[in-house]
Design an enzyme around this catalytic site. Structure first.
Site, PDB file in Angstrom:
ATOM      1  N   SER A  40       0.835  -1.207   0.000  1.00  0.00           N
ATOM      2  CA  SER A  40       0.000   0.000   0.000  1.00  0.00           C
ATOM      3  C   SER A  40       0.865   1.251   0.000  1.00  0.00           C
ATOM      4  O   SER A  40       1.900   1.303   0.676  1.00  0.00           O
ATOM      5  CB  SER A  40      -0.910   0.025   1.228  1.00  0.00           C
ATOM      6  N   TYR A  78      -1.570  -1.120  10.147  1.00  0.00           N
ATOM      7  CA  TYR A  78      -1.717  -1.506   8.725  1.00  0.00           C
ATOM      8  C   TYR A  78      -0.383  -1.346   7.999  1.00  0.00           C
ATOM      9  O   TYR A  78       0.056  -2.245   7.277  1.00  0.00           O
ATOM     10  CB  TYR A  78      -2.795  -0.622   8.095  1.00  0.00           C
TER      11      TYR A  78
HETATM   12  P1  NAP Z   1     -11.841  -5.376  -0.185  1.00  0.00           P
HETATM   13  O1  NAP Z   1     -12.690  -4.730  -1.238  1.00  0.00           O
HETATM   14  O2  NAP Z   1     -12.178  -5.168   1.246  1.00  0.00           O
HETATM   15  O3  NAP Z   1     -11.765  -6.951  -0.500  1.00  0.00           O
HETATM   16  C1  NAP Z   1     -11.022  -7.763   0.359  1.00  0.00           C
HETATM   17  C2  NAP Z   1     -10.932  -9.172  -0.206  1.00  0.00           C
HETATM   18  O4  NAP Z   1     -10.074  -9.936   0.650  1.00  0.00           O
HETATM   19  C3  NAP Z   1     -12.280  -9.879  -0.252  1.00  0.00           C
HETATM   20  O5  NAP Z   1     -12.315 -10.705  -1.387  1.00  0.00           O
HETATM   21  C4  NAP Z   1     -12.235 -10.730   1.024  1.00  0.00           C
HETATM   22  O6  NAP Z   1     -13.024 -11.915   0.950  1.00  0.00           O
HETATM   23  C5  NAP Z   1     -10.769 -11.100   1.073  1.00  0.00           C
HETATM   24  N1  NAP Z   1     -10.308 -11.503   2.403  1.00  0.00           N
HETATM   25  C6  NAP Z   1     -10.329 -10.792   3.552  1.00  0.00           C
HETATM   26  N2  NAP Z   1      -9.813 -11.516   4.562  1.00  0.00           N
HETATM   27  C7  NAP Z   1      -9.451 -12.715   4.023  1.00  0.00           C
HETATM   28  C8  NAP Z   1      -8.883 -13.897   4.556  1.00  0.00           C
HETATM   29  N3  NAP Z   1      -8.558 -14.003   5.848  1.00  0.00           N
HETATM   30  N4  NAP Z   1      -8.668 -14.946   3.712  1.00  0.00           N
HETATM   31  C9  NAP Z   1      -9.002 -14.858   2.393  1.00  0.00           C
HETATM   32  N5  NAP Z   1      -9.547 -13.762   1.842  1.00  0.00           N
HETATM   33  C10 NAP Z   1      -9.775 -12.708   2.658  1.00  0.00           C
HETATM   34  O7  NAP Z   1     -10.311  -4.914  -0.334  1.00  0.00           O
HETATM   35  P2  NAP Z   1      -9.536  -4.210  -1.564  1.00  0.00           P
HETATM   36  O8  NAP Z   1      -9.640  -2.749  -1.404  1.00  0.00           O
HETATM   37  O9  NAP Z   1      -9.921  -4.841  -2.836  1.00  0.00           O
HETATM   38  O10 NAP Z   1      -8.024  -4.580  -1.170  1.00  0.00           O
HETATM   39  C11 NAP Z   1      -7.278  -5.606  -1.798  1.00  0.00           C
HETATM   40  C12 NAP Z   1      -5.826  -5.464  -1.401  1.00  0.00           C
HETATM   41  O11 NAP Z   1      -5.321  -4.189  -1.827  1.00  0.00           O
HETATM   42  C13 NAP Z   1      -5.560  -5.524   0.114  1.00  0.00           C
HETATM   43  O12 NAP Z   1      -4.377  -6.248   0.362  1.00  0.00           O
HETATM   44  C14 NAP Z   1      -5.379  -4.079   0.507  1.00  0.00           C
HETATM   45  O13 NAP Z   1      -4.595  -3.928   1.665  1.00  0.00           O
HETATM   46  C15 NAP Z   1      -4.701  -3.527  -0.730  1.00  0.00           C
HETATM   47  N6  NAP Z   1      -4.855  -2.080  -0.893  1.00  0.00           N
HETATM   48  C16 NAP Z   1      -6.091  -1.517  -1.036  1.00  0.00           C
HETATM   49  C17 NAP Z   1      -6.201  -0.140  -1.165  1.00  0.00           C
HETATM   50  C18 NAP Z   1      -7.538   0.560  -1.302  1.00  0.00           C
HETATM   51  O14 NAP Z   1      -7.577   1.796  -1.202  1.00  0.00           O
HETATM   52  N7  NAP Z   1      -8.621  -0.142  -1.549  1.00  0.00           N
HETATM   53  C19 NAP Z   1      -5.041   0.666  -1.166  1.00  0.00           C
HETATM   54  C20 NAP Z   1      -3.808   0.041  -1.022  1.00  0.00           C
HETATM   55  C21 NAP Z   1      -3.716  -1.328  -0.885  1.00  0.00           C
HETATM   56  P3  NAP Z   1     -14.608 -11.926   1.378  1.00  0.00           P
HETATM   57  O15 NAP Z   1     -15.331 -11.174   0.284  1.00  0.00           O
HETATM   58  O16 NAP Z   1     -14.946 -13.366   1.429  1.00  0.00           O
HETATM   59  O17 NAP Z   1     -14.691 -11.210   2.683  1.00  0.00           O
END
Ligand code: NAP
Length: 245
Positions: A140, A153
């Protein structure tokens, strides 16, 4: 003559960035394994959408923080699709809170999912990924911003970046690249939940490109690293954030 597609596992692909990566890699010709924790309906709907489009896709439930479930997930994918070529460590959680107010339980949960989850899949990948494969870990840009509330985080993602750089070297001889993609704010549940409209707009104005990232912005970068144009990039952290840091 048709050749069998390469196989990609995307963790946390039921929604958000992971779902966009799964769609993009499917479009690029991969068979995809869509991991999720609890949202079976969304994972199954994505599998149905991709299957309809002629892609080999399966949904695999596993909590990435559990080593036994990660091992079982690799076995299921090997049995149903074949040996994995591309591993995308995307599953993650975010709960911002001042360090002083963070409970032991929240600290442990953050590290279990964001850090140990990545460790668990990397350890499996060391012996179970095909030679010539690719590993892409989601970090991130918050690591560069140092905003209050992000201590835990950022700690989890700093470890992921450290794993990325060292593991790239440990895989010498396997022709597997290991890189990280570090997005800035992306419009998904993880970023949007719990924020006021004003807070969201403040984040959207931060990058010189003056908008939030969209899941497809990140999927394109992951696809580059997973595809032939990414072959010479190894052990790097690539920030995709509209220039915010
Ligand atoms: P999101 O919309 O909250 O989706 C999270 C995903 O992770 C969902 O598919 C969830 O599954 C799955 N998950 C959560 N806990 C899990 C576990 N213990 N085992 C297996 N799967 C699990 O998140 P996102 O924004 O797409 O983020 C994806 C990645 O990008 C993360 O690593 C996050 O830190 C990183 N990131 C995001 C942002 C941002 O602004 N969005 C910025 C920087 C980095 P369920 O649907 O089954 O709950």
């Amino acid at each position: 003559m048709s050749t069998s597609p390469q196989i990609a596992l995307i963790t946390g692909a039921s929604r958000g960035i992971g779902a966009a990566i799964a769609r993009r890699l499917a479009r690029d010709g991969f068979a995809v394994a869509i991991n999720y924790a609890s949202n079976a309906d969304q994972a199954d709907a994505l599998v149905a959408e991709l299957t309809q489009a002629g892609v080999s896709a399966i949904a695999v439930q596993a909590d990435v923080s559990r080593a036994d479930q990660v091992q079982a997930m690799f076995t299921t994918i090997e049995n149903k699709l074949g040996k994995i070529d591309v591993l995308v460590n995307n599953a993650g959680m975010l709960k911002t809170m001042p360090l002083a107010q963070t409970s032991d339980e929240l600290y442990a949960q953050n590290f279990a999912i964001n850090t140990q989850g990545v460790f668990n899949t990397l350890r499996e990948a060391a012996t179970r990924l095909n030679d010539g494969g690719r590993i892409i870990n989601l970090s991130s840009t918050t690591l560069a911003l140092n905003l209050p509330g992000y201590a835990i985080y950022n700690g989890t993602k700093a470890a992921v970046e450290a794993f990325t750089r060292v593991f790239a070297k440990e895989l010498r001889g396997r022709h597997i690249t290991v890189n990280a993609v570090a997005p800035g704010p992306v419009a998904t549940d993880l970023f949007l939940n719990g924020k006021t409209e004003e807070q969201i707009q403040t984040f959207a104005r931060m990058p010189p490109l003056e908008r939030l990232g969209q899941p497809d912005d990140i999927a394109g970068v992951v696809a580059m690293l997973a595809g032939k144009d990414g072959a010479w990039v190894n052990g790097q952290v690539l920030r995709a954030n509209g220039g915010v840091a």
